[in-house]
Design a protein around this motif. Structure first.
Motif, PDB file in Angstrom:
ATOM      1  N   ASP A  68      22.567   5.486  79.043  1.00  0.00           N
ATOM      2  CA  ASP A  68      23.947   5.502  78.551  1.00  0.00           C
ATOM      3  C   ASP A  68      24.716   6.658  79.179  1.00  0.00           C
ATOM      4  O   ASP A  68      25.877   6.506  79.593  1.00  0.00           O
ATOM      5  N   THR A 146      30.841  11.351  74.708  1.00  0.00           N
ATOM      6  CA  THR A 146      30.644  11.166  73.272  1.00  0.00           C
ATOM      7  C   THR A 146      29.485  10.210  73.061  1.00  0.00           C
ATOM      8  O   THR A 146      29.487   9.089  73.584  1.00  0.00           O
ATOM      9  N   PRO A 148      27.523   7.390  71.666  1.00  0.00           N
ATOM     10  CA  PRO A 148      27.810   6.206  70.834  1.00  0.00           C
ATOM     11  C   PRO A 148      26.925   6.171  69.590  1.00  0.00           C
ATOM     12  O   PRO A 148      25.813   6.702  69.586  1.00  0.00           O
ATOM     13  N   ASP A 149      27.411   5.516  68.547  1.00  0.00           N
ATOM     14  CA  ASP A 149      26.676   5.463  67.282  1.00  0.00           C
ATOM     15  C   ASP A 149      25.308   4.811  67.436  1.00  0.00           C
ATOM     16  O   ASP A 149      24.359   5.168  66.733  1.00  0.00           O
ATOM     17  N   HIS A 150      25.197   3.829  68.348  1.00  0.00           N
ATOM     18  CA  HIS A 150      23.941   3.082  68.468  1.00  0.00           C
ATOM     19  C   HIS A 150      22.947   3.737  69.429  1.00  0.00           C
ATOM     20  O   HIS A 150      21.859   3.204  69.652  1.00  0.00           O
TER      21      HIS A 150
END
Length: 338
Positions: A68, A146, A148-150
């Protein structure tokens, strides 16, 4: 690679990855197998890099976290080798081994340019400047990353020392004590947004290609949260480790390397000259990390001459707390202020 992992890594697993990423069959050329199995391969008449990681080394979530960040850097036009998705749209494909463990396969762009050796004509101040600039670029871009939430957050490397390296260090009391001292000193360094963050951690000569102007960076497998200074220390450390220079020759080389490197770094990110005083501490940390990982990977009762010398040098530096290179840090601090 450890013997127990070698046994599990079969042709069936390789062929499954070839199918999932739609690669040209029989195009794989093995490049390495120290912590991951790495192959060059062909897809649609272009060359790519296929990597296999065993679940004992990284979890799927950890690899997804790495990719990511790399994909973010690629989208921001950083000179990194980005990941490609499989036919099912995934960056990471999990393939189960016969014992219930897994191998995680990923496909990456192949770097442009070519590798650089310390004996090459291109190993000069222009390269050092670009090296610093490339690392500075990553540090600046990552300030805007940033999570990511996942996506799972990558680990903090100093915290991870106790599980990744410390268990494999020799039981020698001096080595154990010096390791504790180094970690304690590192934990006392203040952490700020400008000094601590997600970094590559291993940007040495083996992890980039160079075309004379631009560096193309790869192998983010060890990325994690650490002091930004570590990326600079690693570049200096391996510049000395990858050659056969005498101590004096390495000292002279680093007096050329640091001004050019920091000049490039400062084009992309701020740098305090006083931070150079912390470099020996980061050199000591890398010695300890290498001492641990090599004891994990090698049969120390059956070393060849080159391996034995490498370990002997590490033992000596760790026990005597001698940095891999010694140079006039105070003079360099003054030089960078001028």
């Amino acid at each position: 690679m450890e013997k127990e992992i070698e046994i599990l890594f079969t042709e069936k697993i390789i062929n499954e990855a070839v199918d999932r990423f739609q690669l040209k069959k029989d195009s794989l050329k093995k490049l390495g197998s120290f912590e991951n199995y790495v192959y060059e391969c062909i897809k649609d008449d272009n060359s790519y890099i296929l990597r296999f990681t065993h679940s004992s080394h990284r979890s799927k979530a950890q690899i997804e976290s790495e990719l990511d960040w790399v994909n973010f850097l690629k989208e921001k036009n950083a000179p990194v080798c980005g990941p490609l998705r499989s036919s099912s749209g995934c960056f990471v494909e999990e393939i189960q081994a016969t014992d219930g463990s897994s191998f995680f396969s990923c496909l990456f762009e192949k770097a442009q340019g070519s590798p650089v050796k310390v004996t090459d004509e291109q190993f000069n101040e222009k390269l050092f400047h670009q090296w610093g600039k490339s690392i500075g670029r990553l540090h600046t871009l990552t300030e805007h990353y940033t999570l990511p939430d996942h996506i799972q957050k990558r680990h903090e490397l100093i915290v991870g020392f106790d599980t990744e390296f410390a268990p494999y260090l020799p039981s020698d009391k001096v080595i154990q004590k010096n390791a504790q001292d180094v970690i304690a000193q590192l934990n006392n360094i203040p952490k700020t947004e400008k000094t601590f963050g997600l970094i590559h951690t291993d940007l040495h000569l083996g992890n980039f290609f160079y075309d004379g102007e631009t560096m193309y960076l790869f192998d983010f497998d060890d990325c994690g949260y650490h002091y930004l200074l570590s990326d600079i220390a690693i570049a200096i450390y391996y510049t000395c480790w990858f050659n056969d220079n005498t101590d004096e020759e390495n000292t002279n080389l680093i007096h050329q390397f640091i001004p050019a490197f920091i000049s490039g770094y400062r084009e992309e990110h701020s740098f305090l000259a006083e931070d150079l005083r912390l470099l020996p501490l980061f050199f000591h940390l890398r010695d300890l990390e290498l001492l641990g990982v090599l004891h994990k990977k090698w049969d120390v009762s059956a070393l060849n001459e080159k391996q034995q010398k490498l370990l002997d040098d590490l033992y000596s530096r760790v026990k005597n707390q001698t940095p891999i290179v010694q140079f006039d840090i105070e003079a360099m601090v003054v030089h960078l202020h001028s």
